[in-house]
Design a protein around this motif. Sequence first.
Motif, PDB file in Angstrom:
ATOM      1  N   GLY A 268       5.916  -1.014  60.846  1.00 55.75           N
ATOM      2  CA  GLY A 268       6.141  -0.711  62.489  1.00 55.75           C
ATOM      3  C   GLY A 268       7.111  -1.305  63.357  1.00 55.75           C
ATOM      4  N   GLU A 269       7.494  -1.370  64.211  1.00 53.97           N
ATOM      5  CA  GLU A 269       9.144  -1.483  64.475  1.00 53.97           C
ATOM      6  C   GLU A 269       8.607  -3.446  65.160  1.00 53.97           C
ATOM      7  OE1 GLU A 269      12.382   0.294  68.301  1.00 53.97           O
ATOM      8  OE2 GLU A 269      10.062  -0.561  69.594  1.00 53.97           O
ATOM      9  N   HIS A 270       7.325  -3.547  65.698  1.00 56.37           N
ATOM     10  CA  HIS A 270       7.047  -5.138  65.827  1.00 56.37           C
ATOM     11  C   HIS A 270       7.380  -5.561  64.623  1.00 56.37           C
ATOM     12  CE1 HIS A 270       3.352  -2.821  63.582  1.00 56.37           C
ATOM     13  NE2 HIS A 270       3.467  -4.389  64.170  1.00 56.37           N
ATOM     14  N   ASN A 271       7.121  -5.059  63.387  1.00 54.94           N
ATOM     15  CA  ASN A 271       7.946  -5.766  62.159  1.00 54.94           C
ATOM     16  C   ASN A 271       9.022  -6.021  61.352  1.00 54.94           C
ATOM     17  OD1 ASN A 271       5.212  -6.725  60.841  1.00 54.94           O
ATOM     18  ND2 ASN A 271       4.654  -4.832  60.405  1.00 54.94           N
ATOM     19  N   ARG A 272       9.407  -4.991  62.313  1.00 53.52           N
ATOM     20  CA  ARG A 272      11.002  -5.058  61.661  1.00 53.52           C
ATOM     21  C   ARG A 272      11.866  -6.119  63.007  1.00 53.52           C
ATOM     22  NH1 ARG A 272      10.070   0.197  61.917  1.00 53.52           N
ATOM     23  NH2 ARG A 272      11.225   0.854  63.670  1.00 53.52           N
ATOM     24  N   LEU A 273      10.658  -6.115  63.993  1.00 53.52           N
ATOM     25  CA  LEU A 273      11.088  -7.782  65.065  1.00 53.52           C
ATOM     26  C   LEU A 273      11.322  -8.820  64.687  1.00 53.52           C
ATOM     27  CD1 LEU A 273      12.393  -8.507  68.073  1.00 53.52           C
ATOM     28  CD2 LEU A 273      10.270  -8.534  68.811  1.00 53.52           C
ATOM     29  N   ASN A 274      10.243  -8.686  63.949  1.00 50.83           N
ATOM     30  CA  ASN A 274       9.955 -10.338  63.435  1.00 50.83           C
ATOM     31  C   ASN A 274      11.245 -10.007  61.857  1.00 50.83           C
ATOM     32  OD1 ASN A 274       7.352 -10.445  64.223  1.00 50.83           O
ATOM     33  ND2 ASN A 274       5.378  -8.835  62.548  1.00 50.83           N
ATOM     34  N   CYS A 275      11.193  -8.864  61.156  1.00 47.55           N
ATOM     35  CA  CYS A 275      12.880  -9.391  60.232  1.00 47.55           C
ATOM     36  C   CYS A 275      13.789  -9.442  61.439  1.00 47.55           C
ATOM     37  CB  CYS A 275      13.354  -7.784  59.725  1.00 47.55           C
ATOM     38  SG  CYS A 275      11.991  -7.010  59.163  1.00 47.55           S
ATOM     39  N   ALA A 276      13.878  -9.292  62.181  1.00 47.17           N
ATOM     40  CA  ALA A 276      15.187 -10.053  62.546  1.00 47.17           C
ATOM     41  C   ALA A 276      15.476 -11.687  63.104  1.00 47.17           C
ATOM     42  CB  ALA A 276      15.603  -8.973  64.710  1.00 47.17           C
ATOM     43  N   VAL A 277      13.492 -12.086  63.386  1.00 46.95           N
ATOM     44  CA  VAL A 277      13.761 -13.481  63.565  1.00 46.95           C
ATOM     45  C   VAL A 277      13.959 -13.989  62.163  1.00 46.95           C
ATOM     46  CG1 VAL A 277      11.790 -15.121  64.355  1.00 46.95           C
ATOM     47  CG2 VAL A 277      11.544 -13.317  65.488  1.00 46.95           C
ATOM     48  N   VAL A 278      13.229 -13.614  60.759  1.00 45.52           N
ATOM     49  CA  VAL A 278      13.316 -14.224  59.851  1.00 45.52           C
ATOM     50  C   VAL A 278      14.764 -15.000  59.724  1.00 45.52           C
ATOM     51  CG1 VAL A 278      12.885 -13.824  57.151  1.00 45.52           C
ATOM     52  CG2 VAL A 278      11.602 -14.193  59.059  1.00 45.52           C
ATOM     53  N   TYR A 279      16.141 -13.236  59.799  1.00 44.09           N
ATOM     54  CA  TYR A 279      16.948 -13.395  59.174  1.00 44.09           C
ATOM     55  C   TYR A 279      18.367 -14.486  59.899  1.00 44.09           C
ATOM     56  CZ  TYR A 279      21.818 -11.143  59.627  1.00 44.09           C
ATOM     57  OH  TYR A 279      23.198 -11.182  59.907  1.00 44.09           O
ATOM     58  N   ALA A 280      17.548 -14.991  61.838  1.00 40.96           N
ATOM     59  CA  ALA A 280      18.160 -15.681  62.453  1.00 40.96           C
ATOM     60  C   ALA A 280      17.926 -16.786  61.380  1.00 40.96           C
ATOM     61  CB  ALA A 280      17.762 -15.515  63.589  1.00 40.96           C
ATOM     62  N   LEU A 281      16.083 -17.334  60.956  1.00 40.89           N
ATOM     63  CA  LEU A 281      16.051 -18.512  61.074  1.00 40.89           C
ATOM     64  C   LEU A 281      16.922 -18.418  59.259  1.00 40.89           C
ATOM     65  CD1 LEU A 281      12.853 -18.731  62.203  1.00 40.89           C
ATOM     66  CD2 LEU A 281      13.981 -20.134  62.761  1.00 40.89           C
ATOM     67  N   ALA A 282      16.860 -17.475  58.643  1.00 47.14           N
ATOM     68  CA  ALA A 282      18.208 -17.791  57.593  1.00 47.14           C
ATOM     69  C   ALA A 282      19.381 -17.725  57.461  1.00 47.14           C
ATOM     70  CB  ALA A 282      17.293 -16.513  56.551  1.00 47.14           C
ATOM     71  N   LYS A 283      19.678 -17.077  58.497  1.00 46.33           N
ATOM     72  CA  LYS A 283      21.246 -17.396  58.457  1.00 46.33           C
ATOM     73  C   LYS A 283      21.510 -18.805  59.782  1.00 46.33           C
ATOM     74  CE  LYS A 283      24.633 -14.414  58.196  1.00 46.33           C
ATOM     75  NZ  LYS A 283      25.043 -14.258  57.191  1.00 46.33           N
ATOM     76  N   ARG A 284      20.538 -19.548  59.554  1.00 43.07           N
ATOM     77  CA  ARG A 284      20.762 -20.999  60.445  1.00 43.07           C
ATOM     78  C   ARG A 284      20.967 -22.193  58.901  1.00 43.07           C
ATOM     79  NH1 ARG A 284      20.821 -22.547  65.489  1.00 43.07           N
ATOM     80  NH2 ARG A 284      20.398 -24.433  65.130  1.00 43.07           N
ATOM     81  N   LEU A 285      19.883 -21.609  58.309  1.00 39.65           N
ATOM     82  CA  LEU A 285      19.298 -22.224  56.968  1.00 39.65           C
ATOM     83  C   LEU A 285      21.031 -21.881  55.505  1.00 39.65           C
ATOM     84  CD1 LEU A 285      15.346 -21.689  56.635  1.00 39.65           C
ATOM     85  CD2 LEU A 285      17.501 -23.863  56.795  1.00 39.65           C
ATOM     86  N   GLY A 286      21.658 -20.881  56.139  1.00 44.12           N
ATOM     87  CA  GLY A 286      23.060 -20.548  54.901  1.00 44.12           C
ATOM     88  C   GLY A 286      22.507 -19.247  54.322  1.00 44.12           C
ATOM     89  N   LEU A 287      21.679 -18.845  54.195  1.00 45.39           N
ATOM     90  CA  LEU A 287      21.499 -17.913  53.223  1.00 45.39           C
ATOM     91  C   LEU A 287      22.264 -16.485  53.501  1.00 45.39           C
ATOM     92  CD1 LEU A 287      19.501 -19.549  53.157  1.00 45.39           C
ATOM     93  CD2 LEU A 287      17.828 -17.389  52.344  1.00 45.39           C
ATOM     94  N   SER A 288      22.743 -15.621  53.203  1.00 45.16           N
ATOM     95  CA  SER A 288      23.568 -14.976  52.964  1.00 45.16           C
ATOM     96  C   SER A 288      22.559 -13.381  53.997  1.00 45.16           C
ATOM     97  CB  SER A 288      24.123 -14.404  52.061  1.00 45.16           C
ATOM     98  OG  SER A 288      23.518 -14.089  51.131  1.00 45.16           O
TER      99      SER A 288
END
Length: 450
Positions: A268-288
């Motif tokens: 579902g698209e709603h879960n892919r939006l959750n992925c985008a949130v995780v992407y933002a948080l993980a990028k701020r923590l320095g993950l590739s």
Amino acid sequence: MLLKKLYEEINGKRVLLLGYGREGRALYRRIIQAGGYRCLGISDANAIPDAPDEAVLHIGTDYQAAMLDYDIVFKSPGIVLKPEYQPDQLKCRVTSLTELFLSAYRAQCIGITGTKGKSTTSSLLYHVLHEAGVPAVLGGNIGIPTAELYEQIMPETVIVMEIGVHQLEYNHISPKTAVFLNLYEEHLDHYGTFAYYAYCKENIYRNQLPDDLLICGEPSLPVARDCQAEVLRLAKNDTSADVSLLNGRTMYFCGESCEIPADISLTGEHNRLNCAVVYALAKRLGLSDAQITDGIRSFQPLPHRLSPIGTYHGIRWVDDSISTACETCIQALDSLPDTDTVLIGGMDRGINYTQLLDYLVKSSVPHIILMSDSGKRILAEAEAYPDSLRSRMQYAADLPEAVAIAKRITEKGRICLMSPAAASYNVYQNFEKRGEHFKQLAEQDYVRKK
């Protein structure tokens, strides 16, 4: 640090645990460890067969009256305080495990709330961090009391904390990093009005500081006077947003983007939006990007969230028992276009079902089985809608009857989806128990081929 903060809170005081479920029990053990209290009580509406001898018990329908005899009260989530026992009318201080934990660890906490999606987002973020070798723990509303995390937390540990509205209602401390995913009607039986429910949810950011961060979806964006933190706007298909899901597959964060792997288990698209949130948080923590996408790819969805449970009687059964709001039922049907029968209904909490009815009018799902108390109300409200909708609806008093009907009418090879858009508490202890019963009923009388 937690035990030190707890000792400072309770030293020399009369301490009451209001509610003795899993969170209350976990906090009780920490209070015993911390020590220093003058006396300790436990108050609950229900009998406690294994109650500890060290505590004074207050059991029965008027259990909240015990608050008058104590200096500090740790309220368990979900307990609805009677009007005469509201914190502003009492001499005691009303607090919670969530507030205690944040007072000790707010700087390390990523607190995630939202009417829907918070469990998946929290679990996914923890999984991505863990797979990348980042020291992290997961707790809170997801079923792991934060009091149980104490020994695992080091100065470098990232604390991923799912925070529900019941934990936020009387909370006066906000996490340094907060995520407010979305806001829909929910829990109106507890909060009375949508406005008060929203106000309680906003405690996720209301007490943040200028150096803090908030990722927030609309319509929950705070006005400037209500939030001191840096605010990143969350949206779908919006390049002007700070965090976005573009074209259904691209995670976007402040000028950086990354494609979601095609072979993920989340639906579902709603879960892919959750992925985008995780992407933002993980990028701020320095993950590739590679670390993030590898974690997303290996993540397995949580039980009872669009979970396929098998093919029985020629029907593909999908459990979405976590669905307790109109929006999540709509998301489930959008995610599963091959649904032939949907089961909707449960405890009637007074939420407005117009959005769901409007969606179902345009939906092509052939069979709509309405269950239990809220199902009865939806059926009555459908009288104001075209015959084309009502002709696809039928009522079942409970889940066993609904599943029995579904077995008769669902086209072989297609999906029977349970996505109730309602709470379970009028019949089941929680949505997990409802999902387990749905699976048992789906399998019932199925003869496996040898």
